[in-house]
Motif scaffolding. Structure first.
Motif, short mmCIF file in Angstrom:
data_model
loop_
_atom_site.label_atom_id
_atom_site.label_comp_id
_atom_site.label_asym_id
_atom_site.label_seq_id
_atom_site.Cartn_x
_atom_site.Cartn_y
_atom_site.Cartn_z
N GLU A 179 -59.44 51.14 41.56
CA GLU A 179 -59.73 49.75 41.20
C GLU A 179 -58.53 49.04 40.58
O GLU A 179 -58.61 47.85 40.29
N LEU A 180 -57.46 49.76 40.35
CA LEU A 180 -56.29 49.17 39.71
C LEU A 180 -55.32 48.55 40.71
O LEU A 180 -54.30 47.99 40.30
N GLU A 181 -55.62 48.65 41.99
CA GLU A 181 -54.69 48.15 43.00
C GLU A 181 -54.51 46.65 42.94
O GLU A 181 -53.47 46.12 43.28
N SER A 182 -55.55 45.94 42.51
CA SER A 182 -55.51 44.48 42.55
C SER A 182 -55.06 43.85 41.24
O SER A 182 -55.01 42.62 41.14
N ILE A 183 -54.74 44.66 40.22
CA ILE A 183 -54.34 44.08 38.94
C ILE A 183 -52.90 44.45 38.62
O ILE A 183 -52.35 45.41 39.16
N GLU A 184 -52.30 43.66 37.76
CA GLU A 184 -50.92 43.91 37.36
C GLU A 184 -50.89 44.98 36.28
O GLU A 184 -51.63 44.92 35.30
N LEU A 185 -50.02 45.97 36.48
CA LEU A 185 -49.88 47.06 35.52
C LEU A 185 -48.59 46.87 34.73
O LEU A 185 -47.69 46.14 35.16
N PRO A 186 -48.46 47.52 33.58
CA PRO A 186 -47.23 47.40 32.81
C PRO A 186 -46.03 47.95 33.57
O PRO A 186 -46.16 48.67 34.55
N SER A 187 -44.84 47.62 33.08
CA SER A 187 -43.61 47.94 33.81
C SER A 187 -43.17 49.39 33.64
O SER A 187 -42.42 49.90 34.45
N THR A 188 -43.63 50.04 32.57
CA THR A 188 -43.19 51.41 32.32
C THR A 188 -44.37 52.30 31.98
O THR A 188 -45.44 51.83 31.55
N ILE A 189 -44.14 53.59 32.13
CA ILE A 189 -45.17 54.57 31.79
C ILE A 189 -45.45 54.55 30.28
O ILE A 189 -46.58 54.75 29.84
N GLU A 190 -44.39 54.27 29.49
CA GLU A 190 -44.56 54.28 28.04
C GLU A 190 -45.60 53.26 27.59
O GLU A 190 -46.42 53.52 26.70
N VAL A 191 -45.55 52.08 28.19
CA VAL A 191 -46.52 51.04 27.83
C VAL A 191 -47.93 51.46 28.21
O VAL A 191 -48.88 51.30 27.42
N MET A 192 -48.11 52.01 29.39
CA MET A 192 -49.43 52.47 29.81
C MET A 192 -49.92 53.61 28.92
O MET A 192 -51.11 53.69 28.58
N GLU A 230 -38.23 48.50 42.83
CA GLU A 230 -38.36 49.20 41.56
C GLU A 230 -39.78 49.05 40.99
O GLU A 230 -40.33 49.99 40.41
N LYS A 231 -40.38 47.88 41.15
CA LYS A 231 -41.76 47.68 40.70
C LYS A 231 -42.70 48.63 41.42
O LYS A 231 -43.61 49.22 40.83
N LEU A 232 -42.50 48.76 42.71
CA LEU A 232 -43.35 49.64 43.49
C LEU A 232 -43.19 51.08 43.04
O LEU A 232 -44.19 51.82 42.91
N VAL A 233 -41.95 51.48 42.80
CA VAL A 233 -41.71 52.86 42.35
C VAL A 233 -42.38 53.10 41.00
O VAL A 233 -43.03 54.13 40.79
N ASN A 234 -42.22 52.16 40.06
CA ASN A 234 -42.83 52.32 38.74
C ASN A 234 -44.36 52.33 38.82
O ASN A 234 -45.02 53.05 38.06
N ARG A 235 -44.90 51.53 39.71
CA ARG A 235 -46.37 51.50 39.86
C ARG A 235 -46.88 52.85 40.34
O ARG A 235 -47.91 53.34 39.87
N VAL A 236 -46.14 53.45 41.28
CA VAL A 236 -46.53 54.77 41.77
C VAL A 236 -46.46 55.80 40.65
O VAL A 236 -47.35 56.65 40.50
N LYS A 237 -45.43 55.72 39.84
CA LYS A 237 -45.28 56.66 38.72
C LYS A 237 -46.43 56.50 37.72
O LYS A 237 -46.97 57.49 37.22
N ILE A 238 -46.79 55.24 37.43
CA ILE A 238 -47.88 55.00 36.49
C ILE A 238 -49.20 55.53 37.04
O ILE A 238 -49.99 56.15 36.31
N CYS A 239 -49.47 55.29 38.31
CA CYS A 239 -50.71 55.78 38.93
C CYS A 239 -50.75 57.31 38.91
O CYS A 239 -51.81 57.91 38.67
N ASP A 240 -49.60 57.94 39.17
CA ASP A 240 -49.56 59.40 39.11
C ASP A 240 -49.84 59.90 37.69
O ASP A 240 -50.53 60.91 37.49
N TYR A 241 -49.30 59.17 36.72
CA TYR A 241 -49.55 59.53 35.32
C TYR A 241 -51.04 59.43 34.99
O TYR A 241 -51.62 60.32 34.35
N LEU A 242 -51.67 58.34 35.42
CA LEU A 242 -53.10 58.15 35.16
C LEU A 242 -53.95 59.19 35.87
O LEU A 242 -54.92 59.71 35.30
#
Length: 508
Positions: A100-113, A79-91
């Motif tokens: 450059e965001l591959e090595s850092i922790e991103l928030p759990s939901t698109i809403e937070v980002m 689920e983390k991987l799926v959410n990360r893909v969704k956030i990257c698509d949003y960005l």
């Protein structure tokens, strides 16, 4: 199976504890206790509990609107991987490069980002600014952005300039206020940087907030004090040129100071120069300072007069000297028929001439031409006293008419002593001339103008007229010779020779 039951029990205990603070509805509780058996527990969508607002935190920073953030999410790797893909698509949809965001922790939901991006945009940052440093998207609004920005505003950076500050130094968003930012500000205050100047200093050189106190900053200050810079002047120097705190002593500051001393400037004079014009330490020694000194010598400036020239006008070390000297030399040759040797004498006496605009120079020249002075005579006057080129024409007119109507002296005396135009008519020329008239004394212009008030009174009381004397002379490595052959020594005066030289050159 027992492992899953254990995890389930721990999670339910956590929910019960949190429900005491943030109550949840009976429907949500029922769903949490009796989940759908067809859905694995780690994918249970009801395992998320929400905090509507940071009500307890918003009171600390009332000037910022606190975001709505979903937290406490329990996710599996998939689920983390799926959410990360969704956030990257949003960005990517916003135009943000996510490499450059591959090595850092991103928030759990698109809403937070989404809230992070909107917060940065409200601050004044554009998508291009975020792409310059996309790692800022890894900063939590609650934990990073709001505390840091509130502290920056507190120390003097206005809210309207916070966006510009973050653009120039986005790494500040990762900093800890207590551990990293506050100690640097305390260090600057310890250097006597005024509280109201902190914002200006940091806006000019925001990278200061990332320096270690025991590193470059401390060594730079220690070296400047060691060469004679007054500790109480360090603060004003940092305010004027904060970049000096980021310069390495061994590769930048010390080589420049050593070179200036090697060409004849005493160490104390160098220290006084740096106190008044701290930006001199930013001049590149090999690319700017040395070529400019060589250029001055090539144009005919005497090597032994270089120390006095630089003490009068230290900025000349950082100017495009060759271009300016060539232009001014041609101008003086064209307008006044002054040869290269005469131009070199002008530069020695007033090095500021290399930066003086030609329309400013022409005003006093045109005034003298309009009073029947010959071009050759004006050239002699300029070579002897180039300071007349900086005189205001209105003041020159008043002094000239007093000379002609009241003093009734020949024009030749003005050619021989053009310094007359540099003295104040009301505070020096008139009062002294009237005293001479009352005593029936007739003397040269130099005799009654080129001296202090005390010496002038002594001359009036004396029964003889001592000969005219020239101004002070500075020999490289020697004493400062004062008029009359007197040599100022440390035993006779509180000021040292170097300080006397610097004070006198400033008055010029």
């Amino acid at each position: 199976m027992s492992y899953l039951l254990l995890r389930r029990n721990k999670f339910l205990a956590l929910i019960r504890r949190q429900s005491l603070i943030f109550p949840i509805t009976s429907t949500e509780t029922k769903t949490l206790i009796n989940p759908d058996p067809n859905i694995p527990q780690f994918q249970n969508p009801c395992s998320i509990f929400r905090i509507a607002h940071y009500a307890t935190q918003s009171s600390k920073f009332p000037e910022y609107e606190m975001p709505t953030v979903t937290w406490g999410v329990i996710q599996g790797k998939k689920e983390k991987l799926v959410n990360r893909v969704k956030i990257c698509d949003y960005l990517k949809g916003l135009g943000i490069i996510t490499d450059e965001l591959e090595s850092i922790e991103l928030p759990s939901t698109i809403e937070v980002m989404c809230e992070r991006v909107e917060f940065l945009q409200k601050l004044g940052l554009t998508i291009d600014d975020i792409n310059e440093y996309p790692l800022m998207l890894g900063c939590s609004v609650r934990k990073n952005l709001i505390p840091v920005l509130a502290y920056l505003e507190k120390i003097g950076i206005s809210r309207s300039k916070l966006g510009e500050f973050v653009k120039n130094y986005p790494q500040v968003l990762h900093a800890s206020v207590v551990v990293e930012l506050a100690p640097v500000v305390k260090f600057l205050r310890g250097l006597d940087v005024e509280k109201q100047d902190l914002g200006y200093v940091l806006m000019k050189y925001p990278e200061l907030l990332g320096f270690k106190l025991e590193g470059t900053m401390s060594t730079s200050v220690a070296y400047l004090v060691s060469i004679g810079v007054s500790p109480r002047d360090i603060g004003p120097m940092v305010t004027q040129y904060p970049y000096l705190l980021g310069m390495r002593v061994g590769t930048m500051i010390k080589p420049l100071v050593d070179y200036l001393i090697s060409i004849g400037l005493p160490k104390k004079i160098v220290a006084r120069m740096l106190e008044k014009r701290a930006y001199i330490v930013g001049y590149n020694l090999e690319e700017t300072v040395k070529p400019n000194v060589d250029c001055l010598i090539s144009f005919g400036v005497k090597k032994e007069l270089l120390p006095l020239l630089i003490a009068q006008y230290p900025q000349i070390l950082g100017l495009p000297v060759k271009a300016k000297m060539s232009t001014q030399q041609y101008f003086f040759s064209l307008k006044l028929k002054i040869d290269p040797e005469g131009f070199a004498r002008v530069v020695e006496k007033m090095p500021q001439i290399v930066s003086l605009k030609q329309n400013v120079i022409m005003k006093p020249i045109e005034f003298l031409l309009g009073r029947a002075f010959q071009v050759e005579d004006i050239a002699k006057m300029v070579v002897r006293c180039p300071q007349i080129l900086c005189s205001r024409v209105e003041l020159m007119k008043n002094s000239y008419y007093f000379y002609k109507t009241e003093m009734g002296r020949p024009m030749k005396e003005l050619v021989e002593y053009p310094e007359y135009f540099t003295y104040s008519l009301e505070s020096r020329i008139k009062p002294r001339y009237q005293k001479l008239q009352s005593k029936g004394i007739r003397s040269s212009l130099n005799w009654f103008l080129n001296c202090s008030d005390q010496r002038f009174e002594e001359r009036l009381q004396g029964n003889f007229i001592d000969p005219d004397t020239e101004g002070p002379m500075f020999d490289m490595g020697g004493k400062l010779e004062m008029p009359g052959g007197e040599i100022v020594s440390d035993e006779e005066e509180d000021e040292s020779d170097d300080e006397v030289l610097y004070r006198r050159t400033l008055t010029l």
